[in-house]
Design an enzyme around this catalytic site. Sequence first.
Site, PDB file in Angstrom:
ATOM      1  N   ASP A 234      35.123  48.812  47.488  1.00 61.01           N
ATOM      2  CA  ASP A 234      35.802  50.158  47.047  1.00 61.01           C
ATOM      3  C   ASP A 234      35.491  51.211  47.524  1.00 61.01           C
ATOM      4  OD1 ASP A 234      37.180  50.750  45.069  1.00 61.01           O
ATOM      5  OD2 ASP A 234      36.281  49.856  43.491  1.00 61.01           O
TER       6      ASP A 234
ATOM      7  N   ASP B 122      44.504  48.443  40.345  1.00 65.50           N
ATOM      8  CA  ASP B 122      43.790  47.954  39.405  1.00 65.50           C
ATOM      9  C   ASP B 122      44.932  47.888  38.055  1.00 65.50           C
ATOM     10  OD1 ASP B 122      41.950  49.176  40.229  1.00 65.50           O
ATOM     11  OD2 ASP B 122      41.080  50.330  39.425  1.00 65.50           O
TER      12      ASP B 122
ATOM     13  N   ASP C 100      30.942  42.698  39.896  1.00 65.58           N
ATOM     14  CA  ASP C 100      31.726  43.688  39.553  1.00 65.58           C
ATOM     15  C   ASP C 100      30.206  44.837  39.390  1.00 65.58           C
ATOM     16  OD1 ASP C 100      33.630  46.451  40.138  1.00 65.58           O
ATOM     17  OD2 ASP C 100      34.818  44.680  40.307  1.00 65.58           O
TER      18      ASP C 100
ATOM     19  N   CYS D 142      39.671  47.255  49.062  1.00 65.08           N
ATOM     20  CA  CYS D 142      39.816  48.305  47.181  1.00 65.08           C
ATOM     21  C   CYS D 142      39.534  49.820  47.285  1.00 65.08           C
ATOM     22  CB  CYS D 142      38.864  47.704  46.261  1.00 65.08           C
ATOM     23  SG  CYS D 142      38.943  48.296  44.521  1.00 65.08           S
TER      24      CYS D 142
HETATM   25  C1  DGJ Z   1      37.702  50.358  40.647  1.00 60.97           C
HETATM   26  C2  DGJ Z   1      38.881  49.271  41.347  1.00 60.97           C
HETATM   27  O1  DGJ Z   1      39.969  49.091  41.689  1.00 60.97           O
HETATM   28  C3  DGJ Z   1      38.133  48.353  39.750  1.00 60.97           C
HETATM   29  O2  DGJ Z   1      39.040  46.698  40.552  1.00 60.97           O
HETATM   30  C4  DGJ Z   1      36.502  47.725  39.977  1.00 60.97           C
HETATM   31  O3  DGJ Z   1      36.260  47.163  41.001  1.00 60.97           O
HETATM   32  C5  DGJ Z   1      36.204  49.270  39.426  1.00 60.97           C
HETATM   33  N1  DGJ Z   1      36.665  50.639  40.574  1.00 60.97           N
HETATM   34  C6  DGJ Z   1      34.354  49.211  39.568  1.00 60.97           C
HETATM   35  O4  DGJ Z   1      33.908  50.981  39.111  1.00 60.97           O
END
Ligand code: DGJ
Length: 766
Positions: free
Chosen positions: A486, A556, A374, A534
């Site tokens: 993301d 999250d 990640d 995401c």
């Molecule tokens: C927000 C995402 O929803 C998380 O799962 C993770 O990837 C963080 N960002 C990383 O900065």
Amino acid sequence: MIIEKDNYYILHTKNTTYCFRVLDTGHLEHLYYGRKITVDMEEADNWAQSGMEAFAERHTHIPGNTNTYDREHEHFTLEDMRLEMSSYGKGDIREPFVELVQADGSATCDFLFEGAKISRGKEPYQTLPGSYDDSGEAAHLTVTLLDRQYGLALELHYYVYEDCDVIARSSKLRNDSGSTVTVKRLLSTQIDFATSEYIFTTFSGTWGREMHRTDLLVQAGKYVNASYTGTSSSRANPFVMLSKCGATEDAGDCYGCNLVYSGNHYEAVEVNSYGKTRFVSGINPQAFAWQLLPGEEFEAPEAVMAFSAQGYNGMSQCMHRFVRRHIVRGEWRDKARPVILNSWEAAYFDINERKLLQLARAGKAVGIELFVMDDGWFGDRSDDTRSLGDWDANLRKLPHGLSGLCDKINKLGLDFGIWVEPEMINVNSRLYQRHPDWVIDVPDKPHAEGRNQRILDLTKTIVQDYIIAKMSEVFSSANIAYVKWDMNRTFSDYYSRGLAPEQQGEVAHRYVLGLYRCLGELVRRFPKILFEGCSAGGNRFDLGILSYFPQIWASDNTDALCRAEIQYGYSYGYPMSTVSAHVSASPNHQTFRETALDTRFSVAAFGAFGYECDLGAMTREELKKIEAQIALYKQWRDVLQQGSFYRGRSFRDNTNGGSVLVQAPGNHMEWTCVSPEGGQAVGLVLQKLTMPNTQYAYYQARGLAPEKKYHFYSGLPGVREDYQLYGDALMYGGVCLTQGFYDGDPGGERCLYRDFDAKLFFMEEE
Ligand code: DGJ
């Protein structure tokens, strides 16, 4: 099937009918949308015989203090008509479908019928994603309306997906005049109902608390569900429902509507003074203004509408089928999704090759199939203040670069995936130093802050080109099998340096169009990569993103109890195969709640499944349990990923999903997922709080074949449930659950098990 006869248009799906007619003024009168009705076209000599005319309003009496349309139609007021689309300014004072500022400054427009065409199949839109039809199943009706006073053409498109009981609508405006017109709104769908008996259900929330169902009976005035975050948002998902009072999960009239769009959206329900209900959905008109030059076209996104008389579950089944078959596309649509281990909650930004390999090894030992690195792997990224935009591996953390780490992960027998956030930039980055003018901001004015980052100006082709090129470089620099895309900021200071002052009302929509260009191109270049959307969890969970990526990180918040509610909310409009869900640590990092590993597994197993925790910090017993969970998941993966998902009782309601009007808060969440052929199913009962001396707990299945005999058993050791039962008995009777099976008998209390415990059940055709 689409029938066109005289001035009537009738759209039939397997179980629904939608119809409207052209009035002699040229307006389109909406007649009916709901359960399938018989229209005897063959036998009937006229519309009175066919039954269709009965739906039409007589217009022999005009309410007092209203405007008539013109002198020739003295009983005809647009204020009290059911319309397929409503223009602003000719007497209809409700939510308009289209709102313009003409070249002369007037806001009045009047679109009247010009012609219609029926065809088969579905062409892609020019600028936007949309549903697709690879089976030739869809029938397509195009109705063209003209504003003859100003030289504008409006196309209304209807796509009929018979098998899914879905009708999709979209609209397109063409400026055939010689002057620029400002489009202040062009919506996607409008449904006018004759009565005001509808409950409007929306799914609102925020970060970590997405998709919470709210019901409201709208009897007068207006209720709006909208986003202005620049994304479809965790604040108000574009999926909404309208249902008749008394609808439950399994019975009653329910309409669902969603937009194939990822930006600011707007859904409103309005009841007028005469008791008619109007529903509209489309791009949010707030601060929207599009300069439509002579000869240009503007496309509004597609709206997807489903109806079922089998309650909320019935409608959800239509939506699920539709999203799986006509929205999600590409290699991963039907392919088994791997069990993932993600590094975020295991290590956050504190990653390096050694640590990641250790985690991956531990993952491999318990059965993980794909390892995801990640945030934190690029530039100088050690926290969220820097380096977004600098998409080169940090060689202090990854001395052998992305490909070095990837090779080692692959050698362990795992696929490798990465996290990126390409739409964003930190001021503290090399990219910002080079291109300070590539961001969305109002030049020389203070800027609002959000996670220390700015949004790249995707309205600019040069920025889109950069993202496509840089991400192509990253994705092809190693054997990357998965990408988590993301987007962690909501919009503020909407402004593009690339657009003229009078075009600044276009920024939000142009951003979405730019984003779609990037996603489309990258998905085309990397068809084998499993992409996951995401946006700070579920801040952009919508059918636009699902047109490119087959799954989206739902929230999250990984606390099993909260997740159960969040996934329950998504399930109304989205199939569970699109809802990404992970098992995380206990106590949970967002809520600090402690829940059993079995509970965390049981809830996550219904989504696109994985783990996101430090396996190195787990006890030997926990690791053994995880290994058993993954093995069990793989055994039932096809059912869980391809099956049909049904809701039973829930925390918000113990009366079978009734609306707010008949709601009784519940203590259990009850789900069933049934294999496509109906021979296998997985069930879940999750208990919120233990209550001594209370009702016996039951599990009641949904969606089974009533005539099939099933072996019903519980997946956990030491549990007594093990029966041979017919589908009808399992669905209509249910199984009385064993009480207090943990650590022996907890004193005969009539509780199911401990706080937040969950149980999985398996059903196999004998
Ligand atoms: C927000 C995402 O929803 C998380 O799962 C993770 O990837 C963080 N960002 C990383 O900065």
